[in-house]
Motif scaffolding. Structure first.
Motif, PDB file in Angstrom:
ATOM      1  N   LEU A  59      31.603   6.823  -8.474  1.00 50.92           N
ATOM      2  CA  LEU A  59      31.337   6.298  -9.815  1.00 50.92           C
ATOM      3  C   LEU A  59      30.329   5.153  -9.763  1.00 50.92           C
ATOM      4  O   LEU A  59      29.466   5.024 -10.633  1.00 50.92           O
ATOM      5  CB  LEU A  59      32.628   5.847 -10.481  1.00 50.92           C
ATOM      6  CG  LEU A  59      33.549   6.969 -10.957  1.00 50.92           C
ATOM      7  CD1 LEU A  59      34.861   6.389 -11.488  1.00 50.92           C
ATOM      8  CD2 LEU A  59      32.879   7.813 -12.018  1.00 50.92           C
ATOM      9  N   LYS A  60      30.433   4.317  -8.737  1.00 57.24           N
ATOM     10  CA  LYS A  60      29.476   3.222  -8.579  1.00 57.24           C
ATOM     11  C   LYS A  60      28.065   3.762  -8.358  1.00 57.24           C
ATOM     12  O   LYS A  60      27.095   3.236  -8.904  1.00 57.24           O
ATOM     13  CB  LYS A  60      29.883   2.307  -7.427  1.00 57.24           C
ATOM     14  CG  LYS A  60      31.065   1.422  -7.746  1.00 57.24           C
ATOM     15  CD  LYS A  60      31.452   0.551  -6.552  1.00 57.24           C
ATOM     16  CE  LYS A  60      32.694  -0.246  -6.850  1.00 57.24           C
ATOM     17  NZ  LYS A  60      33.126  -1.062  -5.709  1.00 57.24           N
ATOM     18  N   VAL A  61      27.965   4.822  -7.561  1.00 57.85           N
ATOM     19  CA  VAL A  61      26.654   5.447  -7.319  1.00 57.85           C
ATOM     20  C   VAL A  61      26.098   5.998  -8.629  1.00 57.85           C
ATOM     21  O   VAL A  61      24.914   5.820  -8.940  1.00 57.85           O
ATOM     22  CB  VAL A  61      26.758   6.553  -6.248  1.00 57.85           C
ATOM     23  CG1 VAL A  61      25.475   7.366  -6.181  1.00 57.85           C
ATOM     24  CG2 VAL A  61      27.078   5.957  -4.887  1.00 57.85           C
ATOM     25  N   LEU A  62      26.947   6.655  -9.408  1.00 55.08           N
ATOM     26  CA  LEU A  62      26.493   7.184 -10.704  1.00 55.08           C
ATOM     27  C   LEU A  62      26.071   6.064 -11.645  1.00 55.08           C
ATOM     28  O   LEU A  62      25.110   6.210 -12.400  1.00 55.08           O
ATOM     29  CB  LEU A  62      27.592   8.046 -11.337  1.00 55.08           C
ATOM     30  CG  LEU A  62      27.860   9.378 -10.647  1.00 55.08           C
ATOM     31  CD1 LEU A  62      29.050  10.077 -11.306  1.00 55.08           C
ATOM     32  CD2 LEU A  62      26.640  10.275 -10.657  1.00 55.08           C
ATOM     33  N   ASP A  63      26.769   4.942 -11.576  1.00 55.39           N
ATOM     34  CA  ASP A  63      26.396   3.781 -12.385  1.00 55.39           C
ATOM     35  C   ASP A  63      25.017   3.274 -11.973  1.00 55.39           C
ATOM     36  O   ASP A  63      24.189   2.932 -12.829  1.00 55.39           O
ATOM     37  CB  ASP A  63      27.449   2.680 -12.239  1.00 55.39           C
ATOM     38  CG  ASP A  63      27.220   1.532 -13.194  1.00 55.39           C
ATOM     39  OD1 ASP A  63      26.981   1.795 -14.396  1.00 55.39           O
ATOM     40  OD2 ASP A  63      27.279   0.371 -12.742  1.00 55.39           O
ATOM     41  N   GLU A  64      24.754   3.231 -10.678  1.00 56.52           N
ATOM     42  CA  GLU A  64      23.438   2.809 -10.183  1.00 56.52           C
ATOM     43  C   GLU A  64      22.355   3.794 -10.625  1.00 56.52           C
ATOM     44  O   GLU A  64      21.247   3.387 -10.986  1.00 56.52           O
ATOM     45  CB  GLU A  64      23.449   2.669  -8.658  1.00 56.52           C
ATOM     46  CG  GLU A  64      24.240   1.493  -8.158  1.00 56.52           C
ATOM     47  CD  GLU A  64      23.719   0.162  -8.678  1.00 56.52           C
ATOM     48  OE1 GLU A  64      22.496  -0.045  -8.700  1.00 56.52           O
ATOM     49  OE2 GLU A  64      24.546  -0.675  -9.074  1.00 56.52           O
ATOM     50  N   ILE A  65      22.665   5.075 -10.586  1.00 57.94           N
ATOM     51  CA  ILE A  65      21.701   6.088 -11.044  1.00 57.94           C
ATOM     52  C   ILE A  65      21.391   5.874 -12.524  1.00 57.94           C
ATOM     53  O   ILE A  65      20.238   5.961 -12.944  1.00 57.94           O
ATOM     54  CB  ILE A  65      22.232   7.513 -10.786  1.00 57.94           C
ATOM     55  CG1 ILE A  65      22.300   7.789  -9.285  1.00 57.94           C
ATOM     56  CG2 ILE A  65      21.343   8.553 -11.467  1.00 57.94           C
ATOM     57  CD1 ILE A  65      23.016   9.071  -8.913  1.00 57.94           C
ATOM     58  N   GLU A  66      22.412   5.575 -13.292  1.00 59.40           N
ATOM     59  CA  GLU A  66      22.214   5.320 -14.726  1.00 59.40           C
ATOM     60  C   GLU A  66      21.283   4.122 -14.939  1.00 59.40           C
ATOM     61  O   GLU A  66      20.391   4.152 -15.790  1.00 59.40           O
ATOM     62  CB  GLU A  66      23.557   5.081 -15.407  1.00 59.40           C
ATOM     63  CG  GLU A  66      23.454   4.901 -16.901  1.00 59.40           C
ATOM     64  CD  GLU A  66      24.804   4.728 -17.564  1.00 59.40           C
ATOM     65  OE1 GLU A  66      24.839   4.721 -18.800  1.00 59.40           O
ATOM     66  OE2 GLU A  66      25.829   4.592 -16.853  1.00 59.40           O
ATOM     67  N   LYS A  67      21.477   3.077 -14.139  1.00 61.87           N
ATOM     68  CA  LYS A  67      20.606   1.901 -14.235  1.00 61.87           C
ATOM     69  C   LYS A  67      19.168   2.264 -13.850  1.00 61.87           C
ATOM     70  O   LYS A  67      18.209   1.790 -14.473  1.00 61.87           O
ATOM     71  CB  LYS A  67      21.123   0.778 -13.339  1.00 61.87           C
ATOM     72  CG  LYS A  67      22.398   0.144 -13.855  1.00 61.87           C
ATOM     73  CD  LYS A  67      22.942  -0.884 -12.883  1.00 61.87           C
ATOM     74  CE  LYS A  67      24.277  -1.431 -13.369  1.00 61.87           C
ATOM     75  NZ  LYS A  67      24.898  -2.336 -12.400  1.00 61.87           N
ATOM     76  N   ASP A  68      19.027   3.112 -12.832  1.00 61.88           N
ATOM     77  CA  ASP A  68      17.694   3.559 -12.423  1.00 61.88           C
ATOM     78  C   ASP A  68      17.018   4.376 -13.526  1.00 61.88           C
ATOM     79  O   ASP A  68      15.814   4.259 -13.750  1.00 61.88           O
ATOM     80  CB  ASP A  68      17.761   4.383 -11.134  1.00 61.88           C
ATOM     81  CG  ASP A  68      18.078   3.545  -9.901  1.00 61.88           C
ATOM     82  OD1 ASP A  68      17.969   2.298  -9.982  1.00 61.88           O
ATOM     83  OD2 ASP A  68      18.438   4.130  -8.867  1.00 61.88           O
ATOM     84  N   ILE A  69      17.799   5.192 -14.220  1.00 61.68           N
ATOM     85  CA  ILE A  69      17.251   5.974 -15.333  1.00 61.68           C
ATOM     86  C   ILE A  69      16.768   5.038 -16.438  1.00 61.68           C
ATOM     87  O   ILE A  69      15.696   5.243 -17.019  1.00 61.68           O
ATOM     88  CB  ILE A  69      18.294   6.982 -15.871  1.00 61.68           C
ATOM     89  CG1 ILE A  69      18.521   8.086 -14.832  1.00 61.68           C
ATOM     90  CG2 ILE A  69      17.845   7.585 -17.200  1.00 61.68           C
ATOM     91  CD1 ILE A  69      19.685   9.009 -15.141  1.00 61.68           C
ATOM     92  N   ALA A  70      17.533   3.996 -16.706  1.00 59.71           N
ATOM     93  CA  ALA A  70      17.113   3.010 -17.712  1.00 59.71           C
ATOM     94  C   ALA A  70      15.813   2.340 -17.280  1.00 59.71           C
ATOM     95  O   ALA A  70      14.917   2.102 -18.105  1.00 59.71           O
ATOM     96  CB  ALA A  70      18.209   1.966 -17.924  1.00 59.71           C
ATOM     97  N   GLN A  71      15.684   2.069 -15.981  1.00 58.63           N
ATOM     98  CA  GLN A  71      14.451   1.466 -15.465  1.00 58.63           C
ATOM     99  C   GLN A  71      13.276   2.433 -15.584  1.00 58.63           C
ATOM    100  O   GLN A  71      12.157   2.017 -15.885  1.00 58.63           O
ATOM    101  CB  GLN A  71      14.647   1.035 -14.003  1.00 58.63           C
ATOM    102  CG  GLN A  71      13.478   0.265 -13.435  1.00 58.63           C
ATOM    103  CD  GLN A  71      13.223  -1.038 -14.188  1.00 58.63           C
ATOM    104  OE1 GLN A  71      14.141  -1.766 -14.516  1.00 58.63           O
ATOM    105  NE2 GLN A  71      11.975  -1.331 -14.455  1.00 58.63           N
ATOM    106  N   VAL A  72      13.511   3.712 -15.358  1.00 61.36           N
ATOM    107  CA  VAL A  72      12.464   4.731 -15.522  1.00 61.36           C
ATOM    108  C   VAL A  72      11.960   4.717 -16.960  1.00 61.36           C
ATOM    109  O   VAL A  72      10.748   4.700 -17.212  1.00 61.36           O
ATOM    110  CB  VAL A  72      12.997   6.141 -15.150  1.00 61.36           C
ATOM    111  CG1 VAL A  72      12.060   7.239 -15.627  1.00 61.36           C
ATOM    112  CG2 VAL A  72      13.208   6.256 -13.645  1.00 61.36           C
TER     113      VAL A  72
END
Length: 98
Positions: A9-22
């Protein structure tokens, strides 16, 4: 073992943050392009950041999708006893029919 789902879940949260950065990088690049006198340096910088973040997101999502494929096909994977349970159940059913 209980922490593994939390780690995922933490990894998915980080991916979500990366998507926001994209999305943010794309937005900044578009905002710069629409100016009367856009700075090519700024556009290039935002474009590079966009592509780097997008590559990271793609890599991480591909890892997650491959994990889900592994889990859903019953292949052995880290932290799962599903395949062993399935084999045991099938062996028990074969014994019942013998």
């Amino acid at each position: 073992m209980a922490s593994m789902p939390l780690e995922r879940l933490k990894v998915l949260d980080e991916i979500e943050k990366d998507i926001a950065q994209v999305l943010s990088s794309a937005s900044h690049a578009l905002a710069e392009i629409t100016k009367d006198k856009p700075s090519q340096k700024q556009v290039d910088q935002q474009n590079t950041q966009f592509l780097n973040n997008l590559s990271s997101v793609k890599t991480e999502l591909t890892k997650r999708i491959n994990y889900l494929i592994q889990v859903s096909t019953g292949q052995p994977h880290e932290g799962s006893s599903y395949a062993a349970q399935k084999s045991l159940l099938m062996a028990g059913q074969r014994l019942d029919h013998s």
